[in-house]
Design a protein around this motif. Structure first.
Motif, PDB file in Angstrom:
ATOM      1  N   UNK A   1      37.852  72.297  39.495  1.00  0.00           N
ATOM      2  CA  UNK A   1      38.754  72.009  38.392  1.00  0.00           C
ATOM      3  C   UNK A   1      39.418  73.259  37.854  1.00  0.00           C
ATOM      4  N   UNK A   2      38.643  74.340  37.731  1.00  0.00           N
ATOM      5  CA  UNK A   2      39.193  75.600  37.214  1.00  0.00           C
ATOM      6  C   UNK A   2      40.246  76.171  38.156  1.00  0.00           C
ATOM      7  N   UNK A   3      39.982  76.129  39.452  1.00  0.00           N
ATOM      8  CA  UNK A   3      40.943  76.653  40.421  1.00  0.00           C
ATOM      9  C   UNK A   3      42.177  75.755  40.502  1.00  0.00           C
ATOM     10  N   UNK A   4      41.986  74.444  40.356  1.00  0.00           N
ATOM     11  CA  UNK A   4      43.126  73.529  40.381  1.00  0.00           C
ATOM     12  C   UNK A   4      44.059  73.785  39.203  1.00  0.00           C
ATOM     13  N   UNK A   5      43.476  73.980  38.018  1.00  0.00           N
ATOM     14  CA  UNK A   5      44.302  74.267  36.838  1.00  0.00           C
ATOM     15  C   UNK A   5      44.985  75.630  36.963  1.00  0.00           C
ATOM     16  N   UNK A   6      44.264  76.610  37.513  1.00  0.00           N
ATOM     17  CA  UNK A   6      44.816  77.953  37.619  1.00  0.00           C
ATOM     18  C   UNK A   6      45.996  78.019  38.602  1.00  0.00           C
ATOM     19  N   UNK A   7      46.014  77.143  39.580  1.00  0.00           N
ATOM     20  CA  UNK A   7      47.058  77.201  40.609  1.00  0.00           C
ATOM     21  C   UNK A   7      48.120  76.101  40.450  1.00  0.00           C
TER      22      UNK A   7
ATOM     23  N   UNK B   1      47.193  82.855  34.349  1.00  0.00           N
ATOM     24  CA  UNK B   1      46.060  82.095  34.867  1.00  0.00           C
ATOM     25  C   UNK B   1      44.840  82.978  35.063  1.00  0.00           C
ATOM     26  N   UNK B   2      45.055  84.258  35.337  1.00  0.00           N
ATOM     27  CA  UNK B   2      43.938  85.198  35.485  1.00  0.00           C
ATOM     28  C   UNK B   2      43.158  85.285  34.178  1.00  0.00           C
ATOM     29  N   UNK B   3      43.886  85.409  33.065  1.00  0.00           N
ATOM     30  CA  UNK B   3      43.228  85.496  31.763  1.00  0.00           C
ATOM     31  C   UNK B   3      42.534  84.179  31.417  1.00  0.00           C
ATOM     32  N   UNK B   4      43.132  83.060  31.819  1.00  0.00           N
ATOM     33  CA  UNK B   4      42.514  81.762  31.569  1.00  0.00           C
ATOM     34  C   UNK B   4      41.196  81.630  32.324  1.00  0.00           C
ATOM     35  N   UNK B   5      41.159  82.122  33.563  1.00  0.00           N
ATOM     36  CA  UNK B   5      39.923  82.091  34.336  1.00  0.00           C
ATOM     37  C   UNK B   5      38.856  82.968  33.701  1.00  0.00           C
ATOM     38  N   UNK B   6      39.264  84.128  33.170  1.00  0.00           N
ATOM     39  CA  UNK B   6      38.297  85.013  32.521  1.00  0.00           C
ATOM     40  C   UNK B   6      37.678  84.351  31.301  1.00  0.00           C
ATOM     41  N   UNK B   7      38.432  83.536  30.595  1.00  0.00           N
ATOM     42  CA  UNK B   7      37.884  82.809  29.457  1.00  0.00           C
ATOM     43  C   UNK B   7      36.874  81.761  29.893  1.00  0.00           C
ATOM     44  N   UNK B   8      36.929  81.372  31.154  1.00  0.00           N
ATOM     45  CA  UNK B   8      35.998  80.387  31.706  1.00  0.00           C
ATOM     46  C   UNK B   8      34.777  81.040  32.354  1.00  0.00           C
ATOM     47  N   UNK B   9      34.674  82.360  32.257  1.00  0.00           N
ATOM     48  CA  UNK B   9      33.497  83.035  32.803  1.00  0.00           C
ATOM     49  C   UNK B   9      33.727  83.795  34.090  1.00  0.00           C
TER      50      UNK B   9
ATOM     51  N   UNK C   1      39.045  76.398  51.842  1.00  0.00           N
ATOM     52  CA  UNK C   1      40.440  76.534  52.262  1.00  0.00           C
ATOM     53  C   UNK C   1      41.407  75.775  51.360  1.00  0.00           C
ATOM     54  N   UNK C   2      40.899  74.883  50.527  1.00  0.00           N
ATOM     55  CA  UNK C   2      41.767  74.023  49.724  1.00  0.00           C
ATOM     56  C   UNK C   2      42.790  74.817  48.902  1.00  0.00           C
ATOM     57  N   UNK C   3      42.372  75.956  48.355  1.00  0.00           N
ATOM     58  CA  UNK C   3      43.257  76.727  47.478  1.00  0.00           C
ATOM     59  C   UNK C   3      43.761  78.021  48.111  1.00  0.00           C
ATOM     60  N   UNK C   4      43.359  78.303  49.331  1.00  0.00           N
ATOM     61  CA  UNK C   4      43.774  79.558  49.946  1.00  0.00           C
ATOM     62  C   UNK C   4      45.283  79.578  50.178  1.00  0.00           C
ATOM     63  N   UNK C   5      45.910  80.655  49.763  1.00  0.00           N
ATOM     64  CA  UNK C   5      47.356  80.786  49.855  1.00  0.00           C
ATOM     65  C   UNK C   5      48.079  80.311  48.610  1.00  0.00           C
ATOM     66  N   UNK C   6      47.353  79.707  47.666  1.00  0.00           N
ATOM     67  CA  UNK C   6      47.971  79.203  46.438  1.00  0.00           C
ATOM     68  C   UNK C   6      48.336  80.359  45.517  1.00  0.00           C
ATOM     69  N   UNK C   7      49.413  80.183  44.770  1.00  0.00           N
ATOM     70  CA  UNK C   7      49.869  81.205  43.838  1.00  0.00           C
ATOM     71  C   UNK C   7      49.088  81.125  42.536  1.00  0.00           C
ATOM     72  N   UNK C   8      48.853  82.286  41.959  1.00  0.00           N
ATOM     73  CA  UNK C   8      48.124  82.397  40.696  1.00  0.00           C
ATOM     74  C   UNK C   8      48.988  83.197  39.732  1.00  0.00           C
ATOM     75  N   UNK C   9      49.458  82.556  38.664  1.00  0.00           N
ATOM     76  CA  UNK C   9      50.305  83.237  37.683  1.00  0.00           C
ATOM     77  C   UNK C   9      49.486  84.252  36.896  1.00  0.00           C
ATOM     78  N   UNK C  10      50.124  85.298  36.356  1.00  0.00           N
ATOM     79  CA  UNK C  10      49.376  86.299  35.586  1.00  0.00           C
ATOM     80  C   UNK C  10      48.548  85.690  34.461  1.00  0.00           C
TER      81      UNK C  10
END
Length: 228
Positions: free
Chosen positions: A221-227, A134-142, A123-132
């Motif tokens: 860490x990845x979700x924290x940076x993405x949001x 950030x999606x590509x940044x997550x894909x670079x992380x696997x 639940x820590x990140x649920x409802x958090x906004x994800x910029x466009x």
């Protein structure tokens, strides 16, 4: 480091220590030798942290010589695997002016709370906004996108992690293949299969605590940076 890859002692010497170029990178990292010995399970393995010295010998955080058994499995440890030795290693690398090729000793560490470990959704990140972006940044992380559904919308992302598990994220309103848009993290859970956007329950049968501490730290860490 994040994938917890291990090499045999022979592979480590050949691919890293004896390589004319790669060894310059190898000597800027802390390594971990796990030696389970004959017939011993990995959980009972003895682990010794070491670095590759300038003369290609091995030394520990006190600069004492380390012998590498042929039965050892060698990998790059996460700070969580070094425990209280991180400070000693950091001081040694600072004394020798060794700059690391990527954050290892100074890597940010994240932990789950006891409530999060027992829960079946993060639940820590649920409802958090994800910029466009950030999606590509997550894909670079696997991270990978789920299958396109109606109108080509992708409603999920997932990340394969050790132990055959997947961290799944349901996105709202979903990714339009033809146009990047902001998203919200609607649900995050751990499962034995990836979420492909087919309308599953969005709640894992597994507690979040089934993630090992290193994987949990990296995912948080990845979700924290993405949001952020």
């Amino acid at each position: 480091m994040v994938a917890r890859r291990r090499w045999t002692a022979g592979e480590f010497r050949r691919l890293f220590v004896e390589h004319p170029l790669i060894w310059h990178v190898a000597r800027r990292l802390v390594w971990l030798a796990e030696d389970g010995g004959e017939g011993r399970a990995d959980d009972g393995a003895e682990a010794v942290a070491f670095r590759v010295a300038e003369d290609r010998t091995f030394a520990d955080a006190a600069d004492d010589e380390v012998s590498l058994p042929e039965s050892a499995r060698v990998g790059i440890p996460h700070p969580l695997e070094l425990g209280g030795a991180v400070q000693a290693w950091s001081a040694l690398f600072a004394d020798y002016l060794i700059l690391q090729p990527f954050p290892q000793l100074g890597r940010e560490v994240h932990t789950l709370t006891e409530a999060e470990r027992a829960a079946r959704r993060l639940a820590r990140f649920e409802g958090a906004a994800l910029a466009p972006g950030a999606v590509f940044a997550l894909e670079q992380r696997g991270w990978r996108r789920g299958d396109p559904m109606d109108a080509g919308i992708q409603h999920s992302m997932y990340r394969a992690v050790p132990r055959g598990l997947y961290v799944n994220v349901h996105l709202n309103p979903g990714l339009d293949i033809g146009m990047a848009s902001g998203q919200r993290l609607e649900a995050i859970w751990v499962e034995d299969r990836p979420e492909t956007g087919d309308g599953c329950a969005r709640e894992g049968f597994r507690p979040i605590g089934d993630l090992d501490p290193v994987t949990a730290s990296e995912v948080l860490g990845e979700l924290a940076r993405a949001t952020s």
